[in-house]
Design an enzyme around this catalytic site. Structure first.
Site, mmCIF file in Angstrom:
data_model
loop_
_atom_site.group_PDB
_atom_site.id
_atom_site.type_symbol
_atom_site.label_atom_id
_atom_site.label_comp_id
_atom_site.label_asym_id
_atom_site.label_seq_id
_atom_site.Cartn_x
_atom_site.Cartn_y
_atom_site.Cartn_z
ATOM 1 N N CYS A 222 -2.045 2.715 6.565
ATOM 2 C CA CYS A 222 -2.239 3.121 4.901
ATOM 3 C C CYS A 222 -1.112 3.744 4.035
ATOM 4 C CB CYS A 222 -3.023 4.306 4.402
ATOM 5 S SG CYS A 222 -3.526 5.418 3.167
ATOM 6 N N PRO A 223 -0.829 3.335 3.043
ATOM 7 C CA PRO A 223 -1.973 2.850 1.615
ATOM 8 C C PRO A 223 -1.859 1.210 1.907
ATOM 9 C CG PRO A 223 -0.534 3.309 0.711
ATOM 10 C CD PRO A 223 0.283 3.847 1.685
ATOM 11 N N GLY A 224 -0.570 0.809 2.699
ATOM 12 C CA GLY A 224 -0.686 -0.925 2.806
ATOM 13 C C GLY A 224 0.721 -1.169 2.620
ATOM 14 N N GLY A 225 1.967 -0.696 2.592
ATOM 15 C CA GLY A 225 3.185 -0.966 2.312
ATOM 16 C C GLY A 225 3.584 -2.220 3.136
ATOM 17 N N ASP A 241 -5.341 2.848 10.501
ATOM 18 C CA ASP A 241 -5.175 3.834 9.503
ATOM 19 C C ASP A 241 -6.928 4.601 8.650
ATOM 20 O OD1 ASP A 241 -4.109 6.611 7.626
ATOM 21 O OD2 ASP A 241 -2.365 5.214 7.510
ATOM 22 N N ASP A 261 -7.923 6.328 14.921
ATOM 23 C CA ASP A 261 -6.940 7.120 15.813
ATOM 24 C C ASP A 261 -5.616 5.448 15.901
ATOM 25 O OD1 ASP A 261 -4.270 8.518 17.239
ATOM 26 O OD2 ASP A 261 -5.746 9.951 17.640
ATOM 27 N N ASP A 278 4.172 3.119 11.403
ATOM 28 C CA ASP A 278 5.681 4.188 10.383
ATOM 29 C C ASP A 278 4.932 5.487 10.103
ATOM 30 O OD1 ASP A 278 8.000 4.742 8.655
ATOM 31 O OD2 ASP A 278 6.551 4.264 6.707
ATOM 32 N N LYS A 307 10.631 9.128 12.970
ATOM 33 C CA LYS A 307 10.526 10.232 11.471
ATOM 34 C C LYS A 307 11.858 11.222 12.517
ATOM 35 C CE LYS A 307 7.501 8.637 9.215
ATOM 36 N NZ LYS A 307 8.236 7.854 8.210
#
Length: 358
Positions: A222-225, A241, A261, A278, A307
């Site tokens: 989400c949102p799809g990048g 997602d 999940d 991501d 991250k």
């Protein structure tokens, strides 16, 4: 030449310095780093000039994570008076008895102040190149295999002169890959995956490794990048997602959205080529899940982001990747791994893993 100048993202000088000292020490090269917070560069001064040059020759630049470019400094900081910036550069190059340089790059730090030097860098490049050619420092025509001469501007009146070699440096100006954001993409995160594909996958292998019709899974889509990058390459994507996906992607007919999940989803068939991820989760947890996908044969290649915490970022990357590789090795999984703090990354590092066929 006893000093190295390395470029990095502003705010990651400590990480670049720690990595540089770590890798140099593995080659028995010792010294100290000089850095300033948010300067976007680090200087490493070695105690032994010959050892430093051996390290610069033998260490594979592509193995750096936080370092965008590196060059051997030819002199200390140069004064570049506004009335004649070319003469000091020429004098420094001739003092080092330089010759045979194939190209010139006038660069600057990737900071807000540094970017104000971009116009000066462009204006200075042509006349400086002409003067260096006339003096015999540079070849009369650009040569991609010859050494690269760098003038790294600190301000309008000072800079460093350095040398790099095309077989072991970044081919990019300032070590930065600049990409245009596609207006139809759902988020700017799409540039992370595009840069990762360009960085990690050789262009002559795109037809087989980024091929139309491939099955792909995007964890934390989400949102799809990231899904957008797969869709535009005509892949069929399962987007995982709990959040909503961009309607423009769902309208392509290439995306199946499952609101489950990402740490529990298991593909029904072993026909997935790409797994991308991501997710905003603890890096240890993400790495362990990606390793499971690879070991179980649920995907063929993976690109994922780790991250980073606010502190101990370099140490965290080392620890997470060490545990990740140990997990793969314990399972007898043979692989090739690349990790990079890409230009379009922020507080994360992008990792690519490809199995090695027996």
């Amino acid at each position: 030449m006893k000093q190295l100048l390395v470029y990095c993202r502003a705010g990651f000088e400590k990480e670049a310095a720690a990595e540089l000292q770590d890798q140099a020490a593995a080659f028995a090269v010792f010294g100290f780093c000089k850095l300033k917070a948010n300067s976007a560069f680090v200087i490493f001064e070695a105690y032994d000039s010959e050892a430093l040059q051996r390290f610069y020759r033998d260490f594979d630049f592509q193995h750096f994570i936080f370092i965008r470019q590196w060059l051997l400094l030819l002199s200390g900081e140069l004064e570049l008076p506004a009335q004649d910036r070319i003469a000091p550069v020429l004098q420094a190059a001739l003092a080092e008895e330089l010759s045979g340089c194939g190209s010139l790059r006038v660069e600057f730090p990737d900071t807000n102040d540094g970017k104000t030097l971009s116009t000066l860098a462009r204006k200075l490049t042509v006349p400086l190149r002409q003067s260096l050619r006339q003096a015999g420092v540079m070849l009369q025509k650009e040569h991609k295999r010859a050494p690269v001469l760098h003038l790294f501007l600190l301000s309008g009146t000072s800079g460093y002169l350095g040398l790099s070699y095309p077989e072991n440096n970044s081919a990019l100006e300032n070590g930065i890959m600049r990409l245009k954001f596609p207006a139809e993409a759902p988020s700017r995160s799409t540039l992370k995956l595009e840069e990762a594909f360009i960085t990690f996958i050789p262009k002559d292998e795109w037809e087989t490794r980024l091929a139309p019709g491939m099955q792909a899974v995007d964890l934390g889509a989400c949102p799809g990048g990231w899904t957008y990058q797969l869709v535009k390459r005509s892949m069929m994507v399962t987007a995982i997602d709990n959040g909503p996906m961009a309607e423009s992607l769902m309208g392509t007919g290439q995306v199946k959205h499952l609101m489950v999940d990402g740490f529990k989803f298991v593909p029904a068939k072993k026909n997935v080529y790409w797994l991308v991820c991501d997710m905003i989760e603890q890096p240890q947890r993400v790495a362990a899940r990606i390793a499971e996908w690879l070991i179980q044969g649920w995907c063929q290649e993976s690109i994922f982001n780790l991250k980073l915490p606010m502190k101990r970022r370099y140490e965290t990357v080392k620890e997470v990747l060490a545990a990740f590789e140990q997990q793969l090795q314990d399972a007898g999984f043979r692989y090739q791994l690349q990790a990079r703090h890409l230009y379009h990354d922020r507080e994360e590092v992008t990792v690519h893993v490809q199995p090695i066929k027996r």
